[in-house]
Design a protein around this motif. Sequence first.
Motif, mmCIF file in Angstrom:
data_model
loop_
_atom_site.group_PDB
_atom_site.id
_atom_site.type_symbol
_atom_site.label_atom_id
_atom_site.label_comp_id
_atom_site.label_asym_id
_atom_site.label_seq_id
_atom_site.Cartn_x
_atom_site.Cartn_y
_atom_site.Cartn_z
ATOM 1 N N ALA A 32 0.837 -1.203 0.000
ATOM 2 C CA ALA A 32 0.000 0.000 0.000
ATOM 3 C C ALA A 32 0.874 1.255 0.000
ATOM 4 C CB ALA A 32 -0.932 -0.031 1.209
ATOM 5 N N GLU A 33 0.473 2.266 0.758
ATOM 6 C CA GLU A 33 1.112 3.580 0.666
ATOM 7 C C GLU A 33 2.575 3.565 1.096
ATOM 8 O OE1 GLU A 33 -0.717 3.355 4.737
ATOM 9 O OE2 GLU A 33 -1.501 3.010 2.749
ATOM 10 N N CYS A 34 3.328 4.488 0.503
ATOM 11 C CA CYS A 34 4.755 4.631 0.786
ATOM 12 C C CYS A 34 4.923 5.328 2.127
ATOM 13 C CB CYS A 34 5.436 5.435 -0.319
ATOM 14 S SG CYS A 34 7.217 5.572 -0.106
ATOM 15 N N GLN A 35 5.835 4.801 2.947
ATOM 16 C CA GLN A 35 6.057 5.371 4.270
ATOM 17 C C GLN A 35 7.474 5.901 4.436
ATOM 18 O OE1 GLN A 35 4.895 2.052 6.724
ATOM 19 N NE2 GLN A 35 2.758 2.689 6.691
ATOM 20 N N LYS A 36 8.163 6.130 3.326
ATOM 21 C CA LYS A 36 9.529 6.644 3.404
ATOM 22 C C LYS A 36 9.516 8.094 3.881
ATOM 23 C CE LYS A 36 13.787 7.356 0.846
ATOM 24 N NZ LYS A 36 14.468 7.245 -0.438
ATOM 25 N N ASN A 37 10.322 8.384 4.886
ATOM 26 C CA ASN A 37 10.443 9.735 5.424
ATOM 27 C C ASN A 37 11.518 10.471 4.629
ATOM 28 O OD1 ASN A 37 10.602 12.047 6.888
ATOM 29 N ND2 ASN A 37 11.204 11.080 8.806
ATOM 30 N N HIS A 38 11.095 11.376 3.758
ATOM 31 C CA HIS A 38 12.025 12.107 2.891
ATOM 32 C C HIS A 38 12.735 13.252 3.611
ATOM 33 C CE1 HIS A 38 10.907 10.027 -0.830
ATOM 34 N NE2 HIS A 38 9.693 9.997 -0.328
ATOM 35 N N ALA A 39 12.272 13.620 4.803
ATOM 36 C CA ALA A 39 12.885 14.730 5.539
ATOM 37 C C ALA A 39 13.652 14.239 6.776
ATOM 38 C CB ALA A 39 11.811 15.725 5.952
ATOM 39 N N ALA A 40 13.995 12.978 6.825
ATOM 40 C CA ALA A 40 14.671 12.425 8.001
ATOM 41 C C ALA A 40 16.047 13.050 8.217
ATOM 42 C CB ALA A 40 14.802 10.915 7.867
ATOM 43 N N ASN A 41 16.736 13.395 7.151
ATOM 44 C CA ASN A 41 18.091 13.951 7.296
ATOM 45 C C ASN A 41 18.109 15.351 7.904
ATOM 46 O OD1 ASN A 41 16.991 15.154 5.065
ATOM 47 N ND2 ASN A 41 18.821 14.991 3.800
ATOM 48 N N ILE A 42 16.975 16.050 7.915
ATOM 49 C CA ILE A 42 16.913 17.375 8.546
ATOM 50 C C ILE A 42 16.079 17.345 9.826
ATOM 51 C CG2 ILE A 42 17.296 18.638 6.409
ATOM 52 C CD1 ILE A 42 14.272 19.200 6.322
ATOM 53 N N GLY A 43 15.717 16.157 10.279
ATOM 54 C CA GLY A 43 14.983 16.009 11.529
ATOM 55 C C GLY A 43 13.491 16.205 11.412
ATOM 56 N N GLY A 44 12.957 16.172 10.229
ATOM 57 C CA GLY A 44 11.520 16.356 10.030
ATOM 58 C C GLY A 44 10.835 15.071 9.614
ATOM 59 N N TYR A 45 9.596 15.219 9.206
ATOM 60 C CA TYR A 45 8.832 14.076 8.734
ATOM 61 C C TYR A 45 8.004 14.516 7.540
ATOM 62 C CZ TYR A 45 5.655 10.121 8.550
ATOM 63 O OH TYR A 45 4.936 9.027 8.131
ATOM 64 N N ALA A 46 8.249 13.899 6.389
ATOM 65 C CA ALA A 46 7.494 14.212 5.174
ATOM 66 C C ALA A 46 7.453 12.977 4.292
ATOM 67 C CB ALA A 46 8.138 15.364 4.418
ATOM 68 N N VAL A 47 6.260 12.583 3.911
ATOM 69 C CA VAL A 47 6.099 11.462 2.981
ATOM 70 C C VAL A 47 5.660 12.017 1.635
ATOM 71 C CG1 VAL A 47 5.623 9.713 4.732
ATOM 72 C CG2 VAL A 47 3.748 11.040 3.810
ATOM 73 N N ASP A 48 5.842 11.233 0.574
ATOM 74 C CA ASP A 48 5.590 11.748 -0.778
ATOM 75 C C ASP A 48 4.140 11.615 -1.237
ATOM 76 O OD1 ASP A 48 5.441 9.046 -1.225
ATOM 77 O OD2 ASP A 48 7.243 8.944 -2.440
ATOM 78 N N GLY A 49 3.313 10.878 -0.523
ATOM 79 C CA GLY A 49 1.908 10.763 -0.891
ATOM 80 C C GLY A 49 1.599 9.643 -1.855
ATOM 81 N N CYS A 50 2.571 8.795 -2.175
ATOM 82 C CA CYS A 50 2.328 7.647 -3.052
ATOM 83 C C CYS A 50 1.372 6.689 -2.350
ATOM 84 C CB CYS A 50 3.657 6.949 -3.368
ATOM 85 S SG CYS A 50 3.477 5.503 -4.424
ATOM 86 N N ARG A 51 0.265 6.358 -2.979
ATOM 87 C CA ARG A 51 -0.789 5.588 -2.335
ATOM 88 C C ARG A 51 -0.674 4.077 -2.523
ATOM 89 N NH1 ARG A 51 -2.861 7.453 1.586
ATOM 90 N NH2 ARG A 51 -4.788 6.372 1.253
ATOM 91 N N GLU A 52 0.015 3.613 -3.572
ATOM 92 C CA GLU A 52 0.099 2.167 -3.816
ATOM 93 C C GLU A 52 1.338 1.858 -4.644
ATOM 94 O OE1 GLU A 52 -2.612 -1.497 -5.540
ATOM 95 O OE2 GLU A 52 -3.399 0.529 -5.566
ATOM 96 N N PHE A 53 1.988 0.754 -4.307
ATOM 97 C CA PHE A 53 3.180 0.322 -5.021
ATOM 98 C C PHE A 53 2.806 -0.187 -6.408
ATOM 99 C CE2 PHE A 53 6.069 -3.082 -6.300
ATOM 100 C CZ PHE A 53 7.272 -2.419 -6.264
ATOM 101 N N MET A 54 3.511 0.309 -7.416
ATOM 102 C CA MET A 54 3.373 -0.188 -8.785
ATOM 103 C C MET A 54 4.772 -0.528 -9.279
ATOM 104 S SD MET A 54 0.648 2.441 -10.487
ATOM 105 C CE MET A 54 1.654 3.868 -10.125
ATOM 106 N N ALA A 55 5.014 -1.777 -9.597
ATOM 107 C CA ALA A 55 6.342 -2.209 -10.037
ATOM 108 C C ALA A 55 6.710 -1.524 -11.347
ATOM 109 C CB ALA A 55 6.373 -3.718 -10.205
#
Length: 93
Positions: A32-55
């Motif tokens: 299902a949705e992507c849970q990668k934290n794109h702002a981890a290197n600056i101490g924040g939390y931001a996900v990209d909003g991808c709702r479902e994995f598509m190969a």
Amino acid sequence: MKKRQVVVKKDCSGRSSSSSTTSSVVRTVRYAECQKNHAANIGGYAVDGCREFMASGEEGTNGALICAACGCHRNFHRREVETEVVCENSPTR
């Protein structure tokens, strides 16, 4: 991170002496949705909003593990497993 597993079970206990029961387990895995934290290197939390994995490639290739929508590895997407037990009764003669 929460992991959720959905289990659907059917009861095969209604057996009679003149029938045999076989059961098989069917598992369906969906990412299902992507849970990668794109702002981890600056101490924040931001996900990209991808709702479902598509190969992005065919099964068996490296592209099968990369999401075509967000570019993340499949492990960043929430895994949902559905398990279903299928029972079949067959009469014996």
